[in-house]
Design a protein around this motif. Structure first.
Motif, mmCIF file in Angstrom:
data_model
loop_
_atom_site.group_PDB
_atom_site.id
_atom_site.type_symbol
_atom_site.label_atom_id
_atom_site.label_comp_id
_atom_site.label_asym_id
_atom_site.label_seq_id
_atom_site.Cartn_x
_atom_site.Cartn_y
_atom_site.Cartn_z
ATOM 1 N N ALA A 81 0.831 -1.212 0.000
ATOM 2 C CA ALA A 81 0.000 0.000 0.000
ATOM 3 C C ALA A 81 0.864 1.260 0.000
ATOM 4 O O ALA A 81 0.549 2.248 -0.674
ATOM 5 C CB ALA A 81 -0.934 -0.009 1.200
ATOM 6 N N ALA A 119 2.314 1.738 -3.439
ATOM 7 C CA ALA A 119 1.269 2.184 -4.375
ATOM 8 C C ALA A 119 1.008 3.684 -4.267
ATOM 9 O O ALA A 119 0.734 4.351 -5.272
ATOM 10 C CB ALA A 119 -0.017 1.403 -4.126
ATOM 11 N N THR A 120 1.087 4.240 -3.052
ATOM 12 C CA THR A 120 0.754 5.652 -2.857
ATOM 13 C C THR A 120 1.962 6.576 -2.907
ATOM 14 O O THR A 120 1.819 7.758 -3.218
ATOM 15 C CB THR A 120 0.049 5.850 -1.501
ATOM 16 O OG1 THR A 120 0.885 5.331 -0.454
ATOM 17 C CG2 THR A 120 -1.277 5.118 -1.491
ATOM 18 N N PRO A 164 -2.550 -4.741 -4.995
ATOM 19 C CA PRO A 164 -3.647 -3.763 -4.941
ATOM 20 C C PRO A 164 -3.139 -2.341 -4.787
ATOM 21 O O PRO A 164 -2.245 -2.059 -3.987
ATOM 22 C CB PRO A 164 -4.438 -4.212 -3.694
ATOM 23 C CG PRO A 164 -4.110 -5.663 -3.543
ATOM 24 C CD PRO A 164 -2.687 -5.806 -3.989
ATOM 25 N N GLY A 165 -3.722 -1.475 -5.598
ATOM 26 C CA GLY A 165 -3.365 -0.057 -5.525
ATOM 27 C C GLY A 165 -2.263 0.364 -6.461
ATOM 28 O O GLY A 165 -2.159 1.550 -6.820
ATOM 29 N N ARG A 202 -0.542 1.001 -9.879
ATOM 30 C CA ARG A 202 -1.125 1.307 -11.182
ATOM 31 C C ARG A 202 -0.773 0.236 -12.220
ATOM 32 O O ARG A 202 0.372 -0.218 -12.303
ATOM 33 C CB ARG A 202 -0.643 2.676 -11.665
ATOM 34 C CG ARG A 202 -1.174 3.827 -10.817
ATOM 35 C CD ARG A 202 -0.669 5.161 -11.310
ATOM 36 N NE ARG A 202 0.774 5.266 -11.185
ATOM 37 C CZ ARG A 202 1.488 6.326 -11.590
ATOM 38 N NH1 ARG A 202 0.863 7.345 -12.149
ATOM 39 N NH2 ARG A 202 2.784 6.352 -11.427
#
Length: 567
Positions: A85, A88-89, A159-160, A162
């Motif tokens: 996570a 991803a961010t 997940p998350g 791109r």
């Protein structure tokens, strides 16, 4: 010691010294020692703590760092989830292509290694341990867990992160007909735009008249090719360019094939012109082998590299086979892992271009192909000099930006007009999206319908049909009437006395099932051919017939001629 001192006197002196030393030592107080050992453990622990007043490790205030803070606990799944996570961010250069995690660097997607994942984790997160000293909770930073790299890379999804469909060097056509010309990742198309040249702007509201004018300009590089049907040949070439520029909008794409009547006719130059406009490069040539295993390996390699286009050049054996037929009608393909009995799924995004002299097709490839024919009128087409654009590829390189904008104008105008359908009888099964986005756009801009170039299955193109027709006739001639089971070895033995039948069978097997080793017998190769085409029906002398498996016998698996059920 003097010489007169005797040995006994020396020993006496040494004993006296030893006695004085023992008397000088303090006597041990046995009761005191026992009391010391009986002191409460709590008191000893407090004393020990007071003796080692080591300062605690430094802690970092969260306000000093904008990275994500992750508490490292024995729950490895939770720590890994939080790390994914955070990546991803906080890591905009990281993407997921298929099941592979990687980064875009220098306009290329580079899969991440385990050590690189650890580096990324350090850049986006602070890992810490919690401790409680004198009632105060402290967060002590630690190194990222060593297991993170392998755990994250082994996951089938992230997940998350791109999703990246590809890297392109031309402006990106979106579903609504708009065009993205901003360098970097386009979230709507999931493509990364990395141009190598400057492009003009595509008209924001391209009209039909602009699309027609763009089609005429885009026809210029192909005007000198001696197509058998000039307008249809140009329409096929422009269709291939539009396909390369809109590939991300289309699921399944047919094979674009060019067949020349003689060598040196320009079929390779046509392919280079198409890819130079559509991709900005001339593709490397890939050979097409008659061996099914070599075909699979070659196509698997292209899938691993996620290539946008493949050029099968100068094909001499029939074009077709299970691997190519599967890939052309798939969006995801399973690829064998080298050295292991495992498969990994890869997206299939390639547009297949093929060329050769008098190309023939095998299996179900005819219905997956549209074909342009080049038929030069010169005896030595390779010596032709009367070209209007020469050297052609230099002209295309210089004017590529204009040609790309012309192609995007056609696609954009057609999309904004609602993608009107061309008037035709029937569609093209499996390639409905391609027909709507590309073929209908060509007709919209004034070109011939590319569906008119679909390969018609006949004896000239379908070598398998021709082979089965002849094999059925031989099978019946040598005792294999409908319903009669024969082993392949029996048929070959019976053909041995007939020179014409033996020659036909040898040629058929050399073409359809080339020998892979000296140990592979004719009977084994014939069995492979029948297995590939089991339950395929061929019209012979007014009867629809095919080969089906029979029982096992002394000479191996038996086969028999049969008609379809209900026929």
């Amino acid at each position: 010691m003097n010489a007169a001192e005797s040995k006994e006197q020396l020993l006496a002196r040494l004993r006296a010294i030893a006695d004085n030393t023992v008397q000088a030592r303090p006597a041990t107080d046995a009761p005191s020692a026992a009391r010391a050992r009986s002191v409460a453990p709590e008191a000893r622990a407090g004393a020990k703590s007071r003796r080692r007043k080591v300062p605690p490790p430094p802690s970092i205030s969260r306000g000093d760092d904008d990275r994500v803070w992750i508490h490292e606990t024995p729950d490895e799944v939770k720590v890994t989830d939080e790390t994914v996570a955070a990546i991803a961010t906080k890591a905009p250069s990281v993407f997921r292509m298929g099941q592979t995690l990687g980064e875009v660097e220098d306009a290329e997607f580079r899969p991440a290694a385990s050590a690189r994942v650890i580096d990324l984790a350090s850049s986006v997160a602070v890992y810490f341990h919690e401790s409680n000293d004198d009632g105060e909770v402290r967060e002590t930073p630690v190194h990222p867990p060593r297991y993170l790299g392998e755990r994250i890379l082994a996951r089938p999804s992230h997940p998350g992160v791109r999703v990246l469909e590809g890297i392109v060097r031309s402006p990106i056509l979106r579903t609504d007909g708009s065009v993205c010309s901003i360098h970097g990742f386009d979230a709507q198309s999931k493509l990364f735009y990395a141009p190598t040249i400057a492009f003009p702007e595509v008209p924001s509201s391209a009209s039909l008249d602009e699309a027609v004018a763009a089609y005429l300009r885009l026809s210029e590089p192909f005007a000198d090719f001696p197509y058998e049907d000039r307008e249809l040949g140009i329409a096929c070439a422009i269709s291939a360019i539009l396909t390369l520029l809109s590939r991300h909008l289309i699921g399944l794409v047919p094979v674009k094939c060019t067949s020349a009547s003689s060598p040196g006719s320009g079929k390779g130059l046509e392919a280079d012109t198409i890819t130079m406009i559509g991709l900005g490069v001339a593709l490397p040539r890939s050979p097409w082998s008659a061996d099914a295993e070599e075909q699979r390996k070659m196509l698997d390699g292209h899938a691993r590299r996620n290539e946008l286009a493949i050029l099968l050049d100068n094909i001499v054996c029939p074009l077709g086979g299970a691997s190519l037929e599967r890939n052309v009608t798939s969006t995801v393909v399973d690829v064998r892992v080298l050295g292991r009995s495992e498969t990994v799924s890869f997206p299939w995004r390639a547009t297949v271009l093929a060329n050769g002299n008098n190309i023939r097709f095998a299996g179900d490839m005819p219905r997956r192909t549209y074909l342009a024919r080049i038929v030069p009128q010169d005896d030595r087409p390779d010596q032709r000099t009367n070209f209007r654009l020469s050297p052609l590829l230099d002209h295309v390189r210089i004017n590529r930006a204009r040609y790309v904008i012309d192609a995007l104008t056609i696609l954009s105008a057609h999309a904004k007009a609602g993608r009107p359908r061309a008037a035709r009888d029937g569609g093209w099964g499996s390639f409905e999206e391609w027909t709507s986005v590309v073929a209908d756009a060509v007709v919209f801009a004034g070109g011939r319908d590319p569906l008119g170039a679909r390969v018609v299955r006949d004896a000239k193109t379908d070598t398998v049909r021709e082979a089965l027709d002849g094999l059925i006739r031989i099978w019946r001639a040598f005792g294999g009437a409908v319903g009669i089971e024969l082993a392949c070895a029996q048929v070959i033995e019976r053909c041995g006395a007939d020179d014409e039948a033996r020659a036909f069978l040898d040629e058929l097997l050399d073409e359809q099932v080339p020998s892979r080793s000296e140990k592979q017998t004719k009977a084994a190769r014939l069995s492979v051919l029948l297995s590939r085409n089991a339950d395929r029906w061929t019209m012979v002398d007014g009867s629809l017939l095919g080969f089906v498996q029979g029982s096992a016998g002394r000479f191996g698996r038996r086969w028999k001629l049969s008609a379809p059920r209900g026929a």
